[in-house]
Write an enzyme that holds these catalytic residues in place. Structure first.
Site, short mmCIF file in Angstrom:
data_model
loop_
_atom_site.label_atom_id
_atom_site.label_comp_id
_atom_site.label_asym_id
_atom_site.label_seq_id
_atom_site.Cartn_x
_atom_site.Cartn_y
_atom_site.Cartn_z
N ARG A 160 0.84 -1.20 0.00
CA ARG A 160 0.00 0.00 0.00
C ARG A 160 0.87 1.25 0.00
O ARG A 160 2.09 1.16 0.18
CB ARG A 160 -0.95 0.00 1.20
CG ARG A 160 -0.25 -0.42 2.50
CD ARG A 160 -0.77 0.26 3.69
NE ARG A 160 -0.60 1.69 3.60
CZ ARG A 160 0.55 2.32 3.82
NH1 ARG A 160 1.66 1.68 4.12
NH2 ARG A 160 0.62 3.64 3.72
N GLY A 161 0.22 2.40 -0.19
CA GLY A 161 0.95 3.65 -0.33
C GLY A 161 1.09 3.92 -1.82
O GLY A 161 1.53 3.05 -2.57
N ALA A 162 0.70 5.12 -2.25
CA ALA A 162 0.60 5.40 -3.68
C ALA A 162 1.87 5.05 -4.46
O ALA A 162 1.80 4.33 -5.46
CB ALA A 162 0.21 6.86 -3.88
N ARG B 64 -7.11 -0.59 -7.35
CA ARG B 64 -7.50 0.54 -6.49
C ARG B 64 -7.62 1.80 -7.36
O ARG B 64 -6.73 2.09 -8.16
CB ARG B 64 -6.49 0.75 -5.35
CG ARG B 64 -6.46 -0.48 -4.39
CD ARG B 64 -5.74 -0.16 -3.11
NE ARG B 64 -6.51 0.77 -2.30
CZ ARG B 64 -6.01 1.41 -1.24
NH1 ARG B 64 -4.74 1.22 -0.90
NH2 ARG B 64 -6.76 2.24 -0.55
N GLN C 200 -3.07 2.26 10.02
CA GLN C 200 -1.72 2.38 9.44
C GLN C 200 -0.80 3.20 10.35
O GLN C 200 0.42 2.99 10.34
CB GLN C 200 -1.78 3.04 8.06
CG GLN C 200 -2.39 2.18 6.97
CD GLN C 200 -3.88 2.44 6.81
OE1 GLN C 200 -4.55 2.93 7.73
NE2 GLN C 200 -4.42 2.10 5.66
N ASP D 60 -2.19 10.64 -2.34
CA ASP D 60 -2.51 9.57 -3.28
C ASP D 60 -2.77 10.09 -4.68
O ASP D 60 -2.59 9.38 -5.66
CB ASP D 60 -3.71 8.77 -2.78
CG ASP D 60 -3.33 7.92 -1.58
OD1 ASP D 60 -3.29 8.46 -0.47
OD2 ASP D 60 -3.00 6.73 -1.78
N ASN E 135 -5.84 12.31 -0.22
CA ASN E 135 -4.99 11.49 0.64
C ASN E 135 -5.91 10.74 1.61
O ASN E 135 -7.12 10.97 1.63
CB ASN E 135 -3.96 12.37 1.39
CG ASN E 135 -2.90 11.56 2.11
OD1 ASN E 135 -2.34 10.62 1.53
ND2 ASN E 135 -2.62 11.88 3.36
N LYS E 136 -5.34 9.85 2.38
CA LYS E 136 -6.10 9.03 3.33
C LYS E 136 -7.16 9.85 4.04
O LYS E 136 -6.91 10.96 4.51
CB LYS E 136 -5.13 8.43 4.36
CG LYS E 136 -5.77 7.59 5.44
CD LYS E 136 -6.59 6.43 4.90
CE LYS E 136 -5.76 5.49 4.04
NZ LYS E 136 -6.62 4.59 3.21
#
Lengths: 343, 343
Positions: free
Chosen positions: A44-46, A87, A192, A233, A243-244
């Site tokens: 995970r993580g862009a 995603r 996270q 993201d 973003n998140k």
């Protein structure tokens, strides 16, 4: 710490869903395993999603079962489609897949196709490593002396191919003696912050305090934080940042308390087709992530759920966007160009 | 639904830590059990804490082992001290204990002392039932037609002796056909939104959607909410409100999106000794509540925790404070008086 790696045509990844309890790496030569890992947030993580997808696409044409270039192009197209469907929000994913597609275009033989695609995937990874280092230095320069920094979710080594984006900035700031302490939002629903950011920071020897996401208002109102640093993201051309989920409330609070709000991300996070945040698609997560906590149902039957994975922070709330090419500030016109104007 | 009750000198309470999985009532004649129940949030919510503490104090002088008035006064003093030490922020607790102390003052015999203290505890409970009903009607009148409402934590029947404060307003609004849907923050760390508010609303037949606390920004930015209604644990004379941590960020977001932000609470939540929110003591919770989720450790060793139970919302962000005596608005001068000026 490298959460994703490529050796002898095998892709390895640290399964982040098991952290911090277990550090288990998995090896695969199957792009479907990579796609599943992205979908279920094992990777995970862009930036890391983009790199993993590129390696996944490469895996799809390395099978000895492929007879010729036509076979391989067919396999690649299929892999690109599956990986693109994992995603929807992290634009680095689509940038990486576009680069892989272009790298495959002119190959004359199966051998050339394989070499070209693998080289492109490795290049995407190497560029991210370099980007992270540059972002860390560019961002740390903005931090005030002797500061406490608040971050959200995880934008560290686990989220990239290198030292991270937001967390790279923060750890570099700590190395330079500017950062004294990090506050990390736990980041519900998938935690996270607790599981990943706290783990990375304790391993790096950086003092870290966890808080529930909704405690950030209290923290900021007490003057306990001198900078907020988060990742991204997807960034629209006007500087709006997806973003998140939970990033936007932090930006609103930081603005109210006159605390600078920095977004750290590679240029590959900019979506040149999105003029504003309104054009960024926002992934909805499975309701079970909210209804259940650590595998245990917490809510009664019969309740609905609102579970966006991301939110959009409008450009006006962002002090600066820190990239590998430099620092962008309002009105963020340089996002459309190839190089920033800032320092 | 009554979460606390008093029958034949026995105090009963629903153990809210077991909800929504199990509805278990406990009976006790021991004030120490009441104190423990408050401390561990088996009984929670500012008004309910006040009522439970009053009944707890009454229990302390009902023991047949007490020989005379002096014995009973000694037992009462001890109980009042223990009960006052359970939780520091909800001012209703201290108001209730003060009333019990005063009610004991002029009793000439043990029998009179017992009768007077029990009557005072019952009166505190009955007044709260009446207050809740009046707050519900006063608050529902403020809600727009056909609205969706956002709430935080639990300020329902479980948190009071009656139909609740914020949730009383919302359910009354639903009965009047004004409220179409409720959004409930899950409310980390103890998930009162998921476990308690969602449970009360589904039992009342009100459509409810849960969200993580940090998703409220996304929700408000999409225009999905027309009013925010929350309870209060303590209100300063200037209208600053201490409530469950996460309330302040909601107020900031509501203000940004021009959504009215209502606080519903009985007059007993006003602290006449606190001129502003700065003078309200904020309880710190145990770090394990953040480090662990559903009993499972989520963070690595070596991390610190910031865990305030409450935050303070400044008066300027509050559209109105709804009490049983009426509706107060900025600059909230009527909080110091005995009756409000508003409608």
């Amino acid at each position: 710490m490298q959460a994703i790696d490529w050796n002898n045509n095998v892709f390895s990844f640290l399964d982040q869903t098991l952290l911090p309890h277990e550090e288990r790496f998995r090896d695969t030569t199957d792009y479907r395993v990579v796609a599943e890992a992205i979908r279920s947030l094992r990777v995970r993580g862009a930036p890391a999603i983009g790199i993993a997808a590129a390696y996944g696409a490469a895996l799809s044409i390395l099978s000895p079962a492929l007879a010729d270039t036509r076979d391989a192009r067919h396999a690649l197209d299929e892999a690109l489609a599956v990986l693109a469907g994992t995603r929807p929000t992290a634009v680095n994913l689509f940038h990486a897949l576009d680069r892989i597609r272009r790298s495959a275009r002119n190959a004359a033989s199966l051998q050339e196709l394989r070499a070209s695609v693998v080289a492109e995937a490795v290049a995407i990874h190497q560029e991210d490593i370099a980007s992270c280092l540059a972002i860390a230095v560019n961002g740390a320069a903005l931090l005030p002396d002797s500061c406490s920094v608040l971050t959200h979710c995880n934008a560290g080594a686990l989220a990239t191919g290198g030292v991270g984006t937001a967390l790279g900035v923060i750890i570099e700031g700590y190395r330079q003696g500017k950062v004294r302490r990090v506050f990390a939002d736990e980041t519900r629903p998938l935690l996270q912050g607790s599981r990943l950011t706290a783990w990375e920071l304790t391993r790096a020897g950086v003092p870290v305090a966890l808080l529930t996401d909704s405690s950030a208002g209290s923290l900021l109102s007490r003057g306990a934080v001198q900078a907020v640093v988060v990742g991204a993201d997807r960034i629209a051309l006007n500087g709006d940042v997806a973003n998140k989920v939970g990033t936007y409330p932090l930006a609103v609070l930081a603005h109210r308390h006159a605390v600078p709000f920095y977004v750290a991300a590679p240029r590959s996070t900019v979506d040149r087709s999105a003029r504003s945040g309104n054009e960024i698609p926002i992934e909805e997560r499975d309701p079970s992530e909210v209804l259940e906590v650590a595998g245990r149902r917490m809510a009664p039957e019969g309740v609905d759920v609102y579970a966006p994975a991301f939110d959009v922070t409008p450009n006006e709330l962002i002090t600066a966007i820190v990239t590998e090419q430099g620092v962008y500030r309002k009105p963020f016109r340089e996002l459309a160009g190839s190089a920033p104007g800032g320092d």
